[in-house]
Each structure stands twice: as structure tokens, then as C-alpha cells.
Scaffold this active site. Structure first.
Site, PDB file in Angstrom:
ATOM      1  N   GLU A  44      71.477  41.793 -15.108  1.00 31.86           N
ATOM      2  CA  GLU A  44      71.886  42.959 -15.764  1.00 31.86           C
ATOM      3  C   GLU A  44      73.561  43.334 -15.782  1.00 31.86           C
ATOM      4  O   GLU A  44      73.960  44.307 -15.304  1.00 31.86           O
ATOM      5  CB  GLU A  44      71.470  44.071 -15.814  1.00 31.86           C
ATOM      6  CG  GLU A  44      71.042  44.794 -14.372  1.00 31.86           C
ATOM      7  CD  GLU A  44      70.002  45.956 -14.309  1.00 31.86           C
ATOM      8  OE1 GLU A  44      70.273  47.408 -14.918  1.00 31.86           O
ATOM      9  OE2 GLU A  44      68.967  46.015 -14.633  1.00 31.86           O
ATOM     10  N   CYS A  70      65.062  45.458 -15.165  1.00 34.47           N
ATOM     11  CA  CYS A  70      65.025  44.508 -14.065  1.00 34.47           C
ATOM     12  C   CYS A  70      64.119  42.987 -14.082  1.00 34.47           C
ATOM     13  O   CYS A  70      63.531  43.512 -13.638  1.00 34.47           O
ATOM     14  CB  CYS A  70      64.477  45.346 -12.802  1.00 34.47           C
ATOM     15  SG  CYS A  70      66.079  46.337 -12.510  1.00 34.47           S
ATOM     16  N   THR A 122      71.023  54.076  -4.213  1.00 32.33           N
ATOM     17  CA  THR A 122      69.813  52.825  -4.397  1.00 32.33           C
ATOM     18  C   THR A 122      70.883  51.995  -4.995  1.00 32.33           C
ATOM     19  O   THR A 122      70.636  51.282  -5.786  1.00 32.33           O
ATOM     20  CB  THR A 122      69.134  53.700  -5.581  1.00 32.33           C
ATOM     21  OG1 THR A 122      69.604  54.664  -6.638  1.00 32.33           O
ATOM     22  CG2 THR A 122      68.011  54.685  -4.824  1.00 32.33           C
ATOM     23  N   SER A 178      61.865  58.026 -15.075  1.00 36.38           N
ATOM     24  CA  SER A 178      62.269  56.677 -15.060  1.00 36.38           C
ATOM     25  C   SER A 178      60.881  56.765 -13.538  1.00 36.38           C
ATOM     26  O   SER A 178      60.352  55.671 -13.959  1.00 36.38           O
ATOM     27  CB  SER A 178      63.304  56.377 -13.611  1.00 36.38           C
ATOM     28  OG  SER A 178      63.512  54.767 -14.140  1.00 36.38           O
ATOM     29  N   HIS A 218      58.352  45.634  -7.744  1.00 35.38           N
ATOM     30  CA  HIS A 218      60.056  45.666  -7.872  1.00 35.38           C
ATOM     31  C   HIS A 218      60.633  47.383  -7.439  1.00 35.38           C
ATOM     32  O   HIS A 218      59.385  48.131  -6.971  1.00 35.38           O
ATOM     33  CB  HIS A 218      60.364  46.305  -9.753  1.00 35.38           C
ATOM     34  CG  HIS A 218      61.882  46.438  -9.865  1.00 35.38           C
ATOM     35  ND1 HIS A 218      62.665  45.952  -9.046  1.00 35.38           N
ATOM     36  CD2 HIS A 218      61.979  47.415 -10.408  1.00 35.38           C
ATOM     37  CE1 HIS A 218      63.433  46.708  -9.499  1.00 35.38           C
ATOM     38  NE2 HIS A 218      62.863  47.903 -10.149  1.00 35.38           N
ATOM     39  N   LYS A 221      54.905  54.787  -4.296  1.00 35.00           N
ATOM     40  CA  LYS A 221      54.085  55.712  -5.329  1.00 35.00           C
ATOM     41  C   LYS A 221      53.518  55.424  -6.009  1.00 35.00           C
ATOM     42  O   LYS A 221      52.110  55.983  -6.601  1.00 35.00           O
ATOM     43  CB  LYS A 221      55.786  56.286  -5.013  1.00 35.00           C
ATOM     44  CG  LYS A 221      56.247  57.130  -4.986  1.00 35.00           C
ATOM     45  CD  LYS A 221      57.491  58.014  -5.640  1.00 35.00           C
ATOM     46  CE  LYS A 221      58.302  58.759  -4.733  1.00 35.00           C
ATOM     47  NZ  LYS A 221      59.295  59.117  -5.871  1.00 35.00           N
ATOM     48  N   ASN A 272      69.021  47.499  -3.277  1.00 30.54           N
ATOM     49  CA  ASN A 272      68.688  47.225  -4.426  1.00 30.54           C
ATOM     50  C   ASN A 272      69.643  46.308  -5.204  1.00 30.54           C
ATOM     51  O   ASN A 272      70.274  46.246  -6.275  1.00 30.54           O
ATOM     52  CB  ASN A 272      69.001  48.819  -5.927  1.00 30.54           C
ATOM     53  CG  ASN A 272      68.169  48.960  -7.331  1.00 30.54           C
ATOM     54  OD1 ASN A 272      67.726  47.257  -7.627  1.00 30.54           O
ATOM     55  ND2 ASN A 272      68.252  49.568  -8.111  1.00 30.54           N
ATOM     56  N   SER A 314      63.118  48.716 -16.407  1.00 28.50           N
ATOM     57  CA  SER A 314      63.860  50.130 -17.578  1.00 28.50           C
ATOM     58  C   SER A 314      64.156  49.617 -19.213  1.00 28.50           C
ATOM     59  O   SER A 314      64.993  48.603 -19.254  1.00 28.50           O
ATOM     60  CB  SER A 314      64.865  50.960 -16.714  1.00 28.50           C
ATOM     61  OG  SER A 314      64.394  51.169 -15.452  1.00 28.50           O
TER      62      SER A 314
END
Length: 397
Positions: A79, A111, A152, A201, A233, A242, A275, A308
Site C-alpha cells: 500500500e 495489509c 506504530t 480499527s 498481522h 488482543k 509496522n 483495513s
């Protein structure tokens, strides 16, 4: 026929920022960066590196002459494209000296691009068993100085050779995927930095994981206990945790302990690079494979890809016999150990260096960049690349 990852390598620029020092300079408690989001170092691309050069440098170390002749498809997920028309894959194809009778394309979906490339590669090889496909994931994550997303950021690339009878990992047939039109992260054509609704997000990342995980279980008949590890990812390393913790109750205490331990190992490279968008999932996989010497052949590894906007996918692979013999552990250790720490002030100066957007000619100093493949400058609105091994240095006037 087995199809999967035959070789895998990565590249990160030679410069990095210490996240503790960045936090102090931003009047933030360092633990917010090192523990809260789980990052220790952030790779920074100098002006002589872009998505093309990083991808080419990642592939350079893993391909031999036989591979270069056999590759008939280059799929470049990014991207951070450098042209609205010409694919980044064409540049890499030339810089590596690949077989001219090949397809070369660029794939974009945030991504998720490299994962789309892998799935296309599998289909191509199923029809052409002697073919090899080079799949690349290369990006520079930019949110801007003193922004909420600054911690990030990162830069780097992963290169994977997909083939029949792979030496590292066979990709299994079952896969679950999902598309929804949402605005959690986007980068308009006019902007050189991303826009993100961070809280939204994060919520969508977890929601997508749970949806495709449940769909995958229904399709495959597999459960949490069937996995040695799950790689994610990682826009930042706490994000995958998480998602993982939402499904840990599906397994035993032993499953929980194993998956958490392997998750931690799978984040180590990402913690020290940052990232890298399309390559982040596969950098996590590489971290797991190279840093966990106890993984056995036949181990099943789950892979969650999220781009995303949004597209998500869960799929899996099984490790091949003697897979460790085909990793490039020493080279990657050397890459990390040779990097140079820069100050926050130096980082800010380098971050703001940009290429001309008019017809100006710009020649860049390659002496400061140890990479084999670099961006040498701009001439006639064309990026001028150099592979130092080939010895071709553009002459700019």
C-alpha cells in the site's frame, strides 16, 4: 500436490529509533510504547529506500540462479506504491534479473495484499506445477511526527518463494475470508500519510478474526488444540494478543500455555522493526520459525491476515521435514546486529526528507546506505534504481 512456502526472507532498513527515547521526547511514559503497544525499536527508511528497493533486497538473499529462471510470476503486495500505473513488481523483476517470460503485478488491499498474492500463487502453481512465484510484501508505515499513530510506524519487506513441494511450509486447502466496506484506515491519493480511526480499527480487527476463525473451524473441522501456534498481522505486537485471548478459552490450559508462548516468540522481529503493513503477518511467521528451535515437522501454524477497509482471512500451514535447514537465520541475525540507532532529532530530519513531485532532477547519496539495491534519484519524473552487484549506476544530469 503440496504447495507452499519454499523460501522466505526479509529486509529492514539499516536505521532505527529506540522507542523508549521516542517516548521521552514525546512526554509519554515509555511503558506506553514498550508494553502498551509492545514495540521496542522502529525501523526507518532513508530516502534511498522505498517499497521497491526493500522488496528487492528481501528477495535478493533467498533466490539462487535456478529460482530466477523458474519464477514466472511476481506478485507485489503493497500500500506504499510508487506509481499509479506501473507495478512495483516490474521494477523488482528487473532489479533481480529474473526470467523475462513472467507476469509481474502489484496487488493492493491495505495489509492484506501479500496474502492475496499467496492465494493467487497457489492457484497458478496448481495449474503450472513447475512454476515458482515470488510473493512480496513491502511497505513504509507513515502517520506523521507527533501523531497518535507515530509509535506504530515502521519499514520493511518480506519475500516468499511459493512452489510445489515446498521446503518450509505446505499451505493447507481450507481458508476462511471476509470482506466488509468500513473506514477504519485509509490513505487518499492526495495524502502521503495514512488516516486511521484507531479504536474502531482495533475493534474491527478482533471482530474479523472471530468471524473468520469460526468460519474456518466450520469448514475444516479443526479446533484450537490442533494448532501449535497462531501468527497474526501485527500493526503493533499487542494487537494480535488482543485477538488471541478471545479464543483461548476454547482450549485446555496446555493449549493456552503453548499458544501464548509461541505468540510471544512470533512477535520478536516485529517488536524490533515496527509496522510493515503487508509484510507484518509474514515477519511474525518468520520470527516464530527462526526463534523457536523446538517446532517439529508437521506442526500446524494458523495465520490471520487483516487489511483495513476491510478484508480478513484465516488459513493454515504445516511445517515440512528439515524446514530449519532452509531458513536464513544467520543472515537475519546479521541484519539486526548491523543496524544503526539514530537520535529522535535525526529521525525527524530523515522522516521529512522527500522526493520532488515536479520534474526536478535529484541525485541521492548512496554511500550512506549499505543496502545492495537502492534508489539513486529522480530524473525526468522517473525513479532511478541501482543494484550495486550489477554495477549499473544511473547517470543524472
Amino acid at each position: 500436490m503440496k504447495i507452499g512456502i519454499d523460501k522466505i526472507g526479509f529486509y529492514a532498513p539499516h536505521l532505527y529509533v529506540d522507542m523508549n527515547k521516542l517516548a521521552v521526547s514525546r512526554n509519554v511514559e515509555p511503558e506506553k510504547y514498550t508494553i502498551g503497544i509492545g514495540q521496542e525499536k522502529m525501523a526507518l527508511a532513508p530516502i534511498t529506500q522505498d517499497s521497491v528497493t526493500m522488496a528487492a533486497n528481501a528477495a535478493l538473499k533467498i533466490l539462487d540462479e535456478e529460482d530466477k529462471k523458474a519464477i514466472d510470476f511476481v506478485i507485489f503486495g503493497t500500500e506504499s506504491g510508487i506509481d499509479n500505473s506501473k507495478s512495483a513488481g516490474v521494477y523488482v523483476h528487473d532489479l533481480l534479473g529474473l526470467n523475462p517470460y513472467a507476469r509481474s503485478i502489484e496487488v493492493k488491499q491495505a495489509c492484506y495484499g501479500a496474502t492475496a498474492g499467496i492465494q493467487m500463487a497457489k492457484a497458478h502453481i496448481a495449474l503450472n506445477p513447475k512454476s515458482k512465484v515470488l510473493v512480496l510484501g513491502s511497505d513504509i508505515a507513515r502517520y506523521g511526527l507527533n501523531t497518535s499513530g507515530e509509535a506504530t510506524q515502521g519499514a520493511g519487506a518480506v519475500a516468499m518463494l511459493i512452489s510445489a513441494d515446498p521446503k518450509i511450509m505446505t499451505l493447507e486447502e481450507n481458508s476462511a475470508f471476509l470482506t466488509e466496506d468500513i473506514m477504519d484506515f485509509w490513505r487518499p491519493i492526495h495524502a502521503d500519510k495514512a488516516f486511521v480511526d484507531g479504536k474502531f480499527s482495533n475493534e474491527q480487527y478482533i471482530a474479523f478474526f472471530n468471524k473468520v476463525w469460526n468460519q474456518y473451524k466450520a469448514k475444516s473441522g479443526l479446533e484450537l488444540s490442533d494448532f501449535e501456534a497462531i501468527c497474526y498481522h501485527l500493526p503493533y505486537t499487542k494487537m494480535g494478543f488482543k485477538a488471541l485471548k478471545t479464543v483461548l478459552d476454547e482450549g485446555t490450559d496446555e493449549d493456552r500455555e503453548r499458544l501464548l508462548a509461541n505468540y510471544k516468540i512470533s512477535t520478536q522481529y516485529n517488536r524490533n522493526v515496527g509496522n510493515i503493513y503487508t509484510g507484518s503477518l509474514y515477519l511474525s511467521l518468520l520470527s516464530l520459525l527462526e526463534l523457536n528451535e523446538n517446532l517439529q515437522a508437521g506442526s500446524r501454524i494458523g495465520l490471520f491476515s487483516y487489511g483495513s477497509g476491510a478484508v480478513g482471512e484465516f488459513f493454515s500451514g504445516k511445517l515440512e521435514e528439515n524446514y530449519r535447514e532452509h531458513l536464513h537465520v544467520v543472515e537475519h541475525e546479521q541484519l539486526f546486529s548491523s543496524r544503526i540507532e539514530i537520535t529522535v532529532a535525526e529521525y525527524e530530519e530523515i522522516f521529512q526528507e522527500t522526493l520532488p513531485v515536479d520534474s526536478s532532477t535529484m541525485e541521492l547519496d548512496l554511500e550512506k546506505d549499505p543496502a545492495t539495491i537502492c534508489l539513486a534519484g529522480i530524473m525526468d519524473n522517473k525513479r532511478q534504481y541501482v543494484n550495486k552487484v550489477f554495477g549499473k549506476v544511473p547517470v543524472m544530469k
